[in-house]
Motif scaffolding. Structure first.
Motif, PDB file in Angstrom:
ATOM      1  N   PHE A  21       1.402   2.506   6.390  1.00 25.03           N
ATOM      2  CA  PHE A  21       1.559   3.961   6.475  1.00 25.03           C
ATOM      3  C   PHE A  21       0.600   4.515   7.516  1.00 25.03           C
ATOM      4  N   LEU A  51      -2.536   7.080   8.397  1.00 22.35           N
ATOM      5  CA  LEU A  51      -3.730   7.681   7.794  1.00 22.35           C
ATOM      6  C   LEU A  51      -4.030   8.976   8.540  1.00 22.35           C
ATOM      7  N   THR A  80       0.493  13.528   2.897  1.00 19.70           N
ATOM      8  CA  THR A  80       0.167  13.941   1.535  1.00 19.70           C
ATOM      9  C   THR A  80      -1.354  13.920   1.410  1.00 19.70           C
ATOM     10  N   LEU A 131      -2.305  10.355   3.435  1.00 19.40           N
ATOM     11  CA  LEU A 131      -1.416   9.340   3.995  1.00 19.40           C
ATOM     12  C   LEU A 131      -0.056   9.949   4.306  1.00 19.40           C
ATOM     13  N   ASN A 137       3.389   8.795   4.058  1.00 19.79           N
ATOM     14  CA  ASN A 137       3.948   7.674   3.300  1.00 19.79           C
ATOM     15  C   ASN A 137       5.195   8.127   2.569  1.00 19.79           C
ATOM     16  N   HIS A 146       0.856  10.346  -6.999  1.00 20.30           N
ATOM     17  CA  HIS A 146       1.203   9.760  -5.704  1.00 20.30           C
ATOM     18  C   HIS A 146       1.344   8.236  -5.794  1.00 20.30           C
ATOM     19  N   LEU A 165      -8.902   2.903   0.365  1.00 20.42           N
ATOM     20  CA  LEU A 165      -9.227   3.980   1.285  1.00 20.42           C
ATOM     21  C   LEU A 165     -10.591   4.541   0.896  1.00 20.42           C
TER      22      LEU A 165
END
Lengths: 382, 382
Positions: free
Chosen positions: A74, A76, A123, A189, A191, B53, B76
């Motif tokens: 995804f 960042l 998000t 992210l 995604n 999420h 992350l």
């Protein structure tokens, strides 16, 4: 979280005779811009460093509201944003009324970060708090500190982000005594990766959906504060609906991430998105391509913004070119998704309107109902 | 980036007769701590929001130096950190010498974020700049602004991070005129996930490797500035090596991410890591478990720190409990990895020492060469 209805009858007192421009309010972009350009160039030159980690930047995000890195499964996205001078209004209103408005400006601070982060299709996942006070004694006002904590938490809940932590330094000698510098960083992210909205899909015929603001949000406060000097009753000047100017200024910024998440859940990927902050509606020109944006419907203007326009003797070009004037966020979507976008936003409690469309033509923003036009050079962000 | 050798002969002037404690320097933790606790609780309560999420926080990162979220293929990590009052020293030294030290404090600011982020095992990927000035005119000093940009860029290069962008607000009325509030946010990934170093592998017999500091770094500056009032020559007081006190204070903080990345490349995963900032060596007690940490070798003390200790009349307990005293970062590694860790650090230009080991026993830090002991209650961060 809803927009005020317009107050066409001006509140007292009558408008003064000399206009007030944004530059007069103390922010001199000519001094800041050379540094910004130097920083942007230096920042861009660091992008290849990501290669050593097996990643790479999404170059189109340079100059957009959030920075995007392709990390494989995804994207960042990350950002840091500042509240600005709205805290000064909260401080003065607390002095005048005894009430703390820090829950509201906590939301404003998070909104500054989250509303920028979502423009790229991300998000938001984690927010970090940056609360730099002018000395340890700032934290001694327990009710104010608790309001800040409560408002911060609540805004995280609205956005579905985890509050990761943060920094609460006491910076006597840097931050002024009794003041606080509020900022937020946000990481998220994109995604799935198909949610990326850096604008490559923007096309002729796309609809421009505007989302309502709640008032001034957190841009234009220098002007709004300067205006107080002209008002005999200052922040306590009553507006038509009975609220005071200070209260109306402190309406918290709308958090738009519930809307963009609702769109994603419903399968709508905007072709582009713009957070309408500094430079007001000129931000509608943010997309790097060459299109004409025609606005045919103008949302109602929140009472406090109409009041500022009148008191500062701004014509519509100055007002719409500086303030959000009722539109806090713009979504550029397929014409066929426009009405559904409006409905989904309204379901989130955010009034929305199909306000215009994207046309082939020179880079230009035309606001037909107000007879306004801005060309490409009206917004220089890159 | 290398540690100074110790100056056992004190520089002039002779030490004054009254000691100076950290609380006297103006930071009153009793006022800040209730807010911190309330914020930590509120922040922790937002963690379940990640579930919507499909993600979840790594709960063990609460109370650690960076916040970690499990996003599936990797973790992350994110953080925001403030430079603190070191900018005031740079400002005063510019006034006294005409030179700008902003390239150095740019590195300090990034170090504050990066050196915290790497403690969890993350590779820093993106840094955002937060430069909040006391007014537009701050940016009018083009040489200083360029030094800030250059130093920021160079620190990003050393750490292999992309400079994503940032915020350069002019905050007249919040930040003091002529001052700047510098902060950095940093986002990174723990990748592969086996690099996570939140301490679950820490065990009896592990070695404690200390990495050299370059001086005071960016913690303890309030004390260091307060001390200037006692020095007839102030920041221009010469130290034994001919540098001035001000110059020595402004040695940029060591960036430790090249070391942690070199370890990862070589297959060494530390069992724990601690950034030695505020609270000095008490940070060696940071791990949440119950172990005794026995230090048998103490690194050389940078001249400027020995000078501060002498001038502030601090005993070793106060000095090592407040300042880094030559050790800016601690890596807890398998005994068998200890010497290789030292070598890899030195290959990065960072002096390092196998300084001690982890033992079964009550939570306690014993610094044998100095006859010092701190118990569990010496560090309350959670």
């Amino acid at each position: 979280m809803s927009a005020e209805t317009p107050a066409e009858t001006p509140a007292s007192p009558p408008a003064p005779s000399t206009p007030l421009t944004y530059e007069q309010s103390g922010v001199v972009y000519d001094l800041i811009d050379p540094l910004k350009v130097a920083a942007q160039r230096a920042a861009a030159s660091t992008a290849p460093l990501l290669g050593a980690h097996g990643f790479g930047e999404v170059a189109a995000s340079r100059g957009e509201s959030a920075y995007v890195v392709d990390v494989g499964p995804f994207y960042l996205a990350s950002i840091v944003e500042c509240l600005g001078s709205k805290a000064l209004v909260a401080d003065e209103m607390q002095r005048l009324t005894g009430r703390s408005f820090y829950a509201g400006i906590a939301q404003d601070t998070i909104a500054m970060a989250v509303n920028d982060l979502i423009t790229v299709g991300a998000t938001p996942l984690v927010v970090q708090a940056y609360w730099a006070a002018g000395g340890s004694d700032w934290f001694g006002d327990a009710a104010r500190a608790q309001a800040l904590v409560d408002g911060w938490k609540r805004a995280c809940e609205v956005c579905g982000v985890a509050w990761g932590g943060g920094e609460t330094p006491a910076l006597a000698g840097i931050v002024e005594a009794g003041r606080i510098d509020l900022a937020a960083s946000c990481t998220g992210l994109v995604n799935p990766k198909t949610r990326l909205t850096l604008g490559d899909r923007l096309a002729e015929g796309d609809a421009i959906v505007l989302l309502a603001s709640s008032g001034i949000h957190a841009n234009g406060l220098s002007l709004a504060r300067k205006l107080v000097e002209r008002l005999p009753q200052g922040y306590l000047t009553p507006l038509a609906d009975g609220s005071t100017y200070g209260e109306a200024l402190l309406a918290p910024t709308v958090l738009y991430s519930p809307v963009t998440e609702a769109l994603a859940k419903d399968g709508i990927v905007p072709h582009y998105a713009a957070n309408i902050t500094g430079h007001g509606w000129r931000k509608l020109l943010r997309h790097p391509g060459t299109f004409t944006y025609r606005i045919t419907d103008v949302p109602p203007v929140p009472q406090v913004l109409r009041f500022i326009q009148q008191q500062a003797q701004q014509d519509d070009e100055e007002a719409y070119g500086t303030l959000n004037m009722g539109a806090g966020f713009a979504l550029y979507v397929s014409a066929e998704d426009a009405e559904r976008t409006v409905k989904l936003a309204r379901d989130c409690g955010v009034p929305a309107w199909v306000a215009g469309s994207v046309e082939v033509g020179p880079k230009r923003l035309i606001v037909e109902p107000l007879n306004l036009t801005w060309d490409a050079d009206a917004l220089q962000l890159r």
